[in-house]
Design a protein around this motif. Structure first.
Motif, PDB file in Angstrom:
ATOM      1  N   LEU A  46       0.814  -1.213   0.000  1.00  0.00           N
ATOM      2  CA  LEU A  46       0.000   0.000   0.000  1.00  0.00           C
ATOM      3  C   LEU A  46       0.851   1.267   0.000  1.00  0.00           C
ATOM      4  CD1 LEU A  46      -2.948  -0.943   2.363  1.00  0.00           C
ATOM      5  CD2 LEU A  46      -2.993  -0.630  -0.097  1.00  0.00           C
ATOM      6  N   ARG A  71      -7.480   0.901   0.819  1.00  0.00           N
ATOM      7  CA  ARG A  71      -7.528   0.076   2.034  1.00  0.00           C
ATOM      8  C   ARG A  71      -8.596  -1.018   1.894  1.00  0.00           C
ATOM      9  NH1 ARG A  71      -6.816   4.211   7.185  1.00  0.00           N
ATOM     10  NH2 ARG A  71      -5.261   5.535   6.219  1.00  0.00           N
ATOM     11  N   TYR A 112      -7.433  -3.729  -0.537  1.00  0.00           N
ATOM     12  CA  TYR A 112      -6.439  -4.562   0.140  1.00  0.00           C
ATOM     13  C   TYR A 112      -7.128  -5.544   1.097  1.00  0.00           C
ATOM     14  CZ  TYR A 112      -2.454  -5.928   2.992  1.00  0.00           C
ATOM     15  OH  TYR A 112      -1.505  -6.662   3.661  1.00  0.00           O
ATOM     16  N   PHE A 113      -8.067  -5.044   1.897  1.00  0.00           N
ATOM     17  CA  PHE A 113      -8.796  -5.894   2.842  1.00  0.00           C
ATOM     18  C   PHE A 113      -9.513  -7.029   2.107  1.00  0.00           C
ATOM     19  CE2 PHE A 113     -12.704  -6.993   5.131  1.00  0.00           C
ATOM     20  CZ  PHE A 113     -12.193  -7.375   6.358  1.00  0.00           C
ATOM     21  N   ASN A 126      -7.098  -9.703   0.778  1.00  0.00           N
ATOM     22  CA  ASN A 126      -6.303 -10.444   1.757  1.00  0.00           C
ATOM     23  C   ASN A 126      -7.099 -11.111   2.874  1.00  0.00           C
ATOM     24  OD1 ASN A 126      -3.283  -9.902   1.101  1.00  0.00           O
ATOM     25  ND2 ASN A 126      -4.340  -7.973   0.750  1.00  0.00           N
ATOM     26  N   PRO A 146     -11.818  -9.245  10.360  1.00  0.00           N
ATOM     27  CA  PRO A 146     -10.930  -9.831   9.355  1.00  0.00           C
ATOM     28  C   PRO A 146     -11.205 -11.300   9.039  1.00  0.00           C
ATOM     29  CG  PRO A 146      -9.720  -9.262  11.351  1.00  0.00           C
ATOM     30  CD  PRO A 146     -11.101  -8.758  11.522  1.00  0.00           C
ATOM     31  N   LEU A 165     -10.256   0.235   9.330  1.00  0.00           N
ATOM     32  CA  LEU A 165      -9.168  -0.475   8.647  1.00  0.00           C
ATOM     33  C   LEU A 165      -7.813   0.008   9.156  1.00  0.00           C
ATOM     34  CD1 LEU A 165     -10.642  -0.591   5.044  1.00  0.00           C
ATOM     35  CD2 LEU A 165     -10.319  -2.541   6.597  1.00  0.00           C
ATOM     36  N   ILE A 173      -4.195  -1.502   8.419  1.00  0.00           N
ATOM     37  CA  ILE A 173      -4.193  -1.444   6.956  1.00  0.00           C
ATOM     38  C   ILE A 173      -4.073   0.012   6.500  1.00  0.00           C
ATOM     39  CG2 ILE A 173      -5.561  -1.847   4.866  1.00  0.00           C
ATOM     40  CD1 ILE A 173      -6.735  -4.298   6.250  1.00  0.00           C
ATOM     41  N   GLY A 174      -3.025   0.290   5.751  1.00  0.00           N
ATOM     42  CA  GLY A 174      -2.828   1.621   5.191  1.00  0.00           C
ATOM     43  C   GLY A 174      -2.237   2.626   6.147  1.00  0.00           C
TER      44      GLY A 174
END
Length: 154
Positions: free
Chosen positions: A4, A22, A25-26, A29, A56, A101, A106-107
């Motif tokens: 990222l 973000r 990506y979530f 993954n 998650p 996130l 994340i990010g």
């Protein structure tokens, strides 16, 4: 999307990852994960408050996986700024998701805050003028930090 950092944009010298990146990506993954949002304010209120929860590994505890939840909140004032004239709820929801996130990591590069939050917090000081003018109202356009395209400030 592996890294990222490559998607980060710079605002006032700090790097931020857009909420859209973000979320992508979530989703790439955490295939079993989910993002849930909830309106906390009254629907008719001028202050929109949204809560986002990121799971998650899904909401159901799975064998061998932790059941964790990351939460983020955001608020927007209806009519405050260009986007909130018509989309305060959507803006608050996106920011809440970005914060949740971010709480998950994340990010997060230099701050949990999203680029939209930084733009909102800096107000007009953070707005870059486009050097072109709106044909309808004559005001100088502002460059969107999110898209890089000019828009009418009115």
């Amino acid at each position: 999307m592996k890294n990222l950092k490559d998607k980060a944009i710079s605002i006032k010298g700090k790097k931020y990852v857009l909420v859209s990146d973000r979320v992508i990506y979530f989703n790439e993954n955490f295939k079993d994960g989910c993002i849930i949002t909830e309106l906390l304010s009254e629907p008719a209120s001028d202050h929109v408050v949204v809560k986002a929860m990121v799971y998650p590994h899904g909401m159901v505890c799975q064998e061998g996986k932790e059941s964790r939840c990351f939460t983020g909140h955001s608020q927007a004032i209806v009519g405050d700024g260009y986007i909130n004239k018509t989309s305060a709820l959507e803006n608050a929801e996106t920011s809440a998701v970005g914060r949740a996130l971010g709480m998950m990591g994340i990010g997060v590069l230099e701050s949990i805050a999203s680029a939209d939050e930084i733009n909102k917090a800096t107000g007009s000081e953070g707005k870059k003028k486009a050097g072109i003018f709106c044909t309808a109202c004559g005001e100088e356009a502002i460059v969107s930090a999110k898209t890089g395209r000019p828009y009418c400030p009115n």
